[in-house]
Design an enzyme around this catalytic site. Structure first.
Site, PDB file in Angstrom:
ATOM      1  N   SER A  61     -66.349 -26.455-116.087  1.00 35.37           N
ATOM      2  CA  SER A  61     -67.279 -26.834-116.974  1.00 35.37           C
ATOM      3  C   SER A  61     -66.872 -28.153-117.647  1.00 35.37           C
ATOM      4  O   SER A  61     -66.644 -29.152-117.049  1.00 35.37           O
ATOM      5  CB  SER A  61     -67.433 -25.780-118.162  1.00 35.37           C
ATOM      6  OG  SER A  61     -68.559 -26.184-119.014  1.00 35.37           O
ATOM      7  N   ASP A 273     -72.784 -31.418-119.756  1.00 35.10           N
ATOM      8  CA  ASP A 273     -71.511 -31.249-119.855  1.00 35.10           C
ATOM      9  C   ASP A 273     -71.049 -30.903-118.000  1.00 35.10           C
ATOM     10  O   ASP A 273     -72.027 -31.364-117.217  1.00 35.10           O
ATOM     11  CB  ASP A 273     -70.920 -29.833-120.371  1.00 35.10           C
ATOM     12  CG  ASP A 273     -71.679 -28.435-119.956  1.00 35.10           C
ATOM     13  OD1 ASP A 273     -72.439 -28.649-119.040  1.00 35.10           O
ATOM     14  OD2 ASP A 273     -71.012 -27.665-120.035  1.00 35.10           O
ATOM     15  N   PRO A 440     -62.151 -19.353-131.730  1.00 34.94           N
ATOM     16  CA  PRO A 440     -61.172 -19.778-130.469  1.00 34.94           C
ATOM     17  C   PRO A 440     -62.001 -20.260-129.135  1.00 34.94           C
ATOM     18  O   PRO A 440     -63.256 -19.748-129.238  1.00 34.94           O
ATOM     19  CB  PRO A 440     -60.736 -18.660-130.455  1.00 34.94           C
ATOM     20  CG  PRO A 440     -61.741 -17.374-130.785  1.00 34.94           C
ATOM     21  CD  PRO A 440     -62.235 -18.074-132.055  1.00 34.94           C
ATOM     22  N   ARG A 448     -61.350 -24.363-132.365  1.00 36.72           N
ATOM     23  CA  ARG A 448     -62.286 -25.476-132.786  1.00 36.72           C
ATOM     24  C   ARG A 448     -62.717 -25.180-134.369  1.00 36.72           C
ATOM     25  O   ARG A 448     -62.762 -23.959-134.655  1.00 36.72           O
ATOM     26  CB  ARG A 448     -63.748 -25.409-131.922  1.00 36.72           C
ATOM     27  CG  ARG A 448     -63.422 -25.357-130.367  1.00 36.72           C
ATOM     28  CD  ARG A 448     -64.808 -25.421-129.664  1.00 36.72           C
ATOM     29  NE  ARG A 448     -64.680 -25.398-128.222  1.00 36.72           N
ATOM     30  CZ  ARG A 448     -64.583 -26.307-127.597  1.00 36.72           C
ATOM     31  NH1 ARG A 448     -64.649 -27.459-127.887  1.00 36.72           N
ATOM     32  NH2 ARG A 448     -64.432 -26.214-126.100  1.00 36.72           N
TER      33      ARG A 448
END
Length: 485
Positions: A61, A273, A440, A448
């Site tokens: 990703s 993304d 997390p 984050r």
């Protein structure tokens, strides 16, 4: 049962341990050959257990290009169940001489009939390591006698879509990339047929493909859109590195335009993304200020349009369950449905067809957004003005083990480590209209941090202070986070 054929060709490095997270396995590609082989084995067992086709997607990703990863797709295109996530970790971390034992353990626990046939769909993104790693998956499947369909380069949502199509025997659509394009472009064209007087500027959309698979697939889909949307594609994989200074994650975290995009004042822009399952929109105003329209803004735009259609269709309070979809189809065919109601119901039907109901899909989310803007005659500035976001900031803190962070209340409260939530609460009280959350990552050992407050300066300060709390209480790695200004 004998030891899986070809297992010695994909040996596990001794002592290496990885965990299957919310997005599967992700790490540097050089560590993944044995993982891919074993996920081929596991997908085959899952297929035999469910008597359905299972998907295996080779992607990392939004991670850097040198990383890769793998995740399994269950029969209806959803993520594999939590129990089988545990099996994935168990199988991946088994030392070479205990692999057969671990396989037998899963077979016994799940009461799997090994005489059942197995069918596996495999896809990969554009990473250089994808070709060899997907071959390792195919080796694993063939070792247990499974059959594969290798789709090659596809987005993650496309693979999920095709798995679902296969297991619904065509009811959801044709399990081909072209079938995906045809079904979804037809829904887009149906939705926008009454917005035919748009100027070229209104149709123009700048798309940052993150130098990934989404860029390639957007190029393939363009002809199906019949010029109803004029895509100007940047970061299209022709030069730059995947996700480097571009892509949805970069734009969201940095809150600035990606490199490689030549955006003018007020122009509507979006970024995918790396595997095209997430999207953000943005623009810059005449003062040079950057405006981000991410998940909340997207949800507000789409849901408000759907609520309007549901109201006129007489179906307020109904979500897109199977029963609701059936009711919509019946109303479209009902001769007693009045014109206004029928128009609303047809819009709902096309919207359902345009939404990938198996997983987040950047390309299709983009088409839904563009259709809603066209139907409502809205500019990106009109959309942004629906409501005003408080100034906010997102940061990342590298930790030794992201699993030390556990959250509750839809990831708005930290349960562990002890004292972290108290520290966050204390910091938030220092600022006006402030809040902050930590969570997390599902893919790497980072936490984050999100913070918002009455001014950008205060949001930045709060984000930094919460980052320090995370660093100190959750095992931060490297230097302490530094102030933003």
């Amino acid at each position: 049962m004998d030891s899986p054929k070809n297992s010695k060709l994909h040996p596990k490095p001794e002592g290496l341990a990885l965990q299957y997270g919310t997005a599967g396995f992700r790490t540097h590609a050089k560590h993944l050959d044995h993982i891919m082989f074993r996920m081929g084995l596991l997908a085959t067992l899952r297929s035999k257990k469910t008597k359905s086709t299972i998907g295996v997607m080779v992607t990392a990703s939004h991670n850097p290009e040198e990383d890769n990863g793998v995740k399994l797709t269950d029969p209806m295109g959803e993520m594999v169940t939590a129990v089988w996530e545990g099996y994935a970790t168990q199988l991946a971390n088994a030392e070479q001489d205990s692999l057969l034992k671990e396989l037998k353990d899963i077979i016994e626990k799940e009461d799997i009939d090994m005489s059942e046939p197995a069918s596996i769909y495999v896809g990969k993104d554009t990473r250089p390591s994808g070709a060899s790693l997907s071959r390792a998956v195919l080796d694993g499947v063939s070792s247990l006698g499974g059959k594969t369909h290798d789709y090659g380069l596809v987005t993650t949502p496309q693979l999920h879509y095709m798995v679902c199509c296969c297991n619904t025997h065509g009811c959801y659509g044709s399990p081909t990339v072209e079938g995906y394009y045809q079904k979804l472009s037809q829904a887009f064209l149906q939705l926008t047929q009454n917005a035919s007087n748009r100027t070229d500027d209104q149709k123009r959309l700048l798309v940052d493909g993150a130098n990934g698979i989404g860029a390639l697939k957007m190029r393939e889909m363009e002809p199906f859109l019949r010029s109803k949307l004029q895509v100007v594609l940047s970061n299209d994989s022709s030069s730059g590195k995947l996700n480097h200074m571009c892509g949805a994650d970069y734009v969201k975290v940095q809150q600035k335009a990606p490199q490689g995009m030549n955006m003018g004042v007020g122009e509507r822009c979006c970024s995918f993304d790396g595997d095209a399952d997430r999207i953000v929109y943005y623009y810059t105003d005449s003062k040079g200020c950057f405006h981000l329209l991410d998940g909340d803004k997207i949800a507000t735009l789409i849901s408000s349009d759907m609520m309007s259609c549901l109201f006129f269709a007489g179906m307020l309070q109904v979500l897109f369950s199977k029963a609701a979809q059936k009711q919509i189809q019946e109303l479209v065919k009902d001769p007693n449905t009045n014109d206004e109601r029928k128009r609303a119901v047809k819009l709902l039907e096309s919207t359902i067809n345009l939404i990938n109901q198996t997983v987040g899909d950047a390309i299709l989310d983009m088409l839904v957004i563009e259709a809603v803007l066209a139907i409502r005659g809205m500019s990106v500035q009109d959309w942004h003005a629906i409501y005003t976001d408080l100034p906010n900031r997102q940061l990342k803190v590298t930790v030794s083990d992201r699993r030390v962070i556990d959250t509750t209340d839809a990831e708005r409260r930290a349960v562990t480590p002890e004292g972290l939530q108290d520290a966050i609460d204390s910091l938030v009280k220092k600022y006006k209209t402030a809040r902050s959350f930590v969570r997390p990552s599902g893919t790497e050992d980072v936490v984050r941090v999100y913070a918002e407050a009455d001014t950008q300066e205060n949001a930045d300060r709060l984000a930094h202070e919460v980052s320090l709390a995370v660093y100190r209480l959750a095992g931060g790695v490297g230097d302490e986070p530094k102030p933003l200004h």
